[in-house]
Motif scaffolding. Structure first.
Motif, PDB file in Angstrom:
ATOM      1  N   UNK A  31      -4.066  13.081  -5.403  1.00 29.98           N
ATOM      2  CA  UNK A  31      -5.035  13.289  -5.408  1.00 29.98           C
ATOM      3  C   UNK A  31      -6.076  12.615  -4.005  1.00 29.98           C
ATOM      4  N   UNK A  32      -5.309  11.895  -3.378  1.00 22.41           N
ATOM      5  CA  UNK A  32      -5.797  11.193  -2.303  1.00 22.41           C
ATOM      6  C   UNK A  32      -5.140  11.518  -0.923  1.00 22.41           C
ATOM      7  N   UNK A  33      -5.957  11.144   0.038  1.00 25.44           N
ATOM      8  CA  UNK A  33      -5.498  11.494   1.459  1.00 25.44           C
ATOM      9  C   UNK A  33      -4.975  10.379   2.334  1.00 25.44           C
ATOM     10  N   UNK A  34      -5.543   9.237   1.618  1.00 23.19           N
ATOM     11  CA  UNK A  34      -5.039   7.892   2.251  1.00 23.19           C
ATOM     12  C   UNK A  34      -5.168   6.573   1.669  1.00 23.19           C
ATOM     13  N   UNK A  35      -4.650   5.403   2.159  1.00 24.75           N
ATOM     14  CA  UNK A  35      -4.745   4.453   1.419  1.00 24.75           C
ATOM     15  C   UNK A  35      -5.323   3.176   2.614  1.00 24.75           C
ATOM     16  N   UNK A  36      -6.053   2.167   2.160  1.00 22.69           N
ATOM     17  CA  UNK A  36      -6.473   1.075   3.183  1.00 22.69           C
ATOM     18  C   UNK A  36      -5.617  -0.094   2.543  1.00 22.69           C
ATOM     19  N   UNK A  37      -4.632  -0.475   3.221  1.00 25.66           N
ATOM     20  CA  UNK A  37      -3.910  -1.745   2.700  1.00 25.66           C
ATOM     21  C   UNK A  37      -3.663  -2.872   3.992  1.00 25.66           C
ATOM     22  N   UNK A  38      -3.266  -3.963   3.756  1.00 28.30           N
ATOM     23  CA  UNK A  38      -3.017  -4.935   4.573  1.00 28.30           C
ATOM     24  C   UNK A  38      -1.987  -4.623   5.611  1.00 28.30           C
ATOM     25  N   UNK A  39      -1.976  -4.626   6.783  1.00 28.35           N
ATOM     26  CA  UNK A  39      -1.044  -4.685   7.728  1.00 28.35           C
ATOM     27  C   UNK A  39       0.174  -5.408   7.615  1.00 28.35           C
ATOM     28  N   UNK A  40      -0.056  -6.516   7.147  1.00 30.81           N
ATOM     29  CA  UNK A  40       0.969  -7.598   6.949  1.00 30.81           C
ATOM     30  C   UNK A  40       1.927  -7.090   5.813  1.00 30.81           C
ATOM     31  N   UNK A  41       1.186  -6.390   4.843  1.00 30.19           N
ATOM     32  CA  UNK A  41       1.935  -5.946   3.614  1.00 30.19           C
ATOM     33  C   UNK A  41       3.111  -4.820   4.233  1.00 30.19           C
ATOM     34  N   UNK A  42       2.640  -3.950   4.955  1.00 27.20           N
ATOM     35  CA  UNK A  42       3.486  -2.845   5.645  1.00 27.20           C
ATOM     36  C   UNK A  42       4.717  -3.442   6.446  1.00 27.20           C
ATOM     37  N   UNK A  43       4.241  -4.330   7.250  1.00 27.00           N
ATOM     38  CA  UNK A  43       5.225  -5.115   8.026  1.00 27.00           C
ATOM     39  C   UNK A  43       6.262  -5.852   7.445  1.00 27.00           C
ATOM     40  N   UNK A  44       5.954  -6.583   6.110  1.00 29.89           N
ATOM     41  CA  UNK A  44       7.034  -7.390   5.405  1.00 29.89           C
ATOM     42  C   UNK A  44       7.802  -6.300   4.490  1.00 29.89           C
TER      43      UNK A  44
END
Length: 306
Positions: free
Chosen positions: A159-172
């Motif tokens: 139901x969603x087109x995108x998320x806003x998350x912490x860049x460091x979370x994606x890197x880790x």
């Protein structure tokens, strides 16, 4: 030699960011204890994000009782005020403080999201910034571990087109290839304490504090203390409508600290943004707080009436 007992939340994100800490402590023997029932992480009866310490109470209790020797925290989720008898004994080098956009459809950015796109976040800070920057998109509440939110996004009938998350979370997590856009702090101001991993011990456990001190980064400590000063003075916590950061600027002549704090209404309609530079990070943070207060930040409903 007795192993150093390390406690961390049991989410994939927490365990991934804790693993390198165990490696860096070698040859000191370590044992990891994951905690599954933090109030902010529970699948059932999950604690609301409108209070301080919802992610840390369980692990801090284990530290106080002597079940573990070190607690691993994301600083932005740690209690604003130090718990009695406990101390943040080491700060790891800071990672990227920016938020990022992760999209269901590749190739999009905040600027190119279609009108009416649905972006998921339960962060007051992110939602307020999005309402200012893209008032034509919809915001849907979604919380939980990053890995869980990504699974929801990736479902065929999402139901969603995108998320806003912490860049460091994606890197880790090793998922930098999923980042559609690293978002400028001028668009979404990071949370105070962003991208900092802190190691907490009992205040009187000097032996443990000595063992972990080799992981400590003094620049991160200075920035962290400045940002926590703002949180304490303004009555903020991890999901309060208060954001900001401290950056260290070194030159041949001097080291200075740029401190920013942004207080805002929950709908994003009104904001007070203060930026100052000085040679002492904590003193500069205090000056920022005085200006926030002078401009009426308390009247925005963002802070306690200290």
């Amino acid at each position: 030699m007795e192993p150093l007992r390390i406690g961390a939340r049991a989410s994939l994100m927490s365990l991934v960011q804790t693993a390198p800490i165990l490696a860096r402590l070698s040859p000191t023997p370590t044992v990891l204890r994951p905690f599954y029932d933090a109030g902010g992480d529970r699948e059932k009866d999950r604690a609301p994000l409108d209070a301080d310490g919802v992610f840390s109470e369980e692990i801090e209790n284990a530290l106080l009782s002597g079940e573990i020797d070190v607690a691993v925290h994301c600083l932005k989720d740690a209690p604003t005020h130090d718990t009695a008898s406990l101390t943040m004994a080491a700060y790891l080098p800071r990672d990227d403080i920016r938020d990022c956009l992760v999209t269901h459809e590749a190739g999009l950015s905040l600027a190119t999201l279609p009108k009416g796109a649905v972006i998921a976040t339960s962060s007051l800070r992110r939602a307020a910034a999005l309402r200012i920057h893209r008032p034509d998109i919809e915001i849907a509440p979604m919380r939980g571990p990053v890995s869980e939110r990504l699974r929801s996004l990736d479902e065929t009938n999402s139901d969603v087109d995108g998320l806003i998350v912490a860049t460091c979370s994606m890197e880790r997590l090793g998922l930098t290839h999923r980042i559609a856009e690293r978002i400028s702090p001028e668009v979404i101001c990071p949370p105070l304490g962003a991208a900092i991993i802190a190691l907490q011990t009992r205040e009187d456990d000097m032996e443990t504090r000595k063992k972990i001190f080799r992981l400590h980064d003094t620049t991160t400590e200075t920035e962290a203390e400045a940002e926590r000063t703002i949180l304490r003075q303004m009555g903020g916590f991890c999901n309060a409508p208060l954001a900001g950061y401290c950056t260290t600027n070194r030159s041949d002549r001097a080291t200075t600290y740029a401190v920013r704090a942004r207080a805002f209404t929950k709908d994003g309609g009104t904001a007070i943004d203060v930026r100052l530079t000085g040679e002492n990070a904590t003193q500069t943070a205090m000056a920022v707080c005085r200006q926030l207060t002078g401009h009426g930040a308390q009247n925005l409903g963002t802070a306690s009436s200290r």
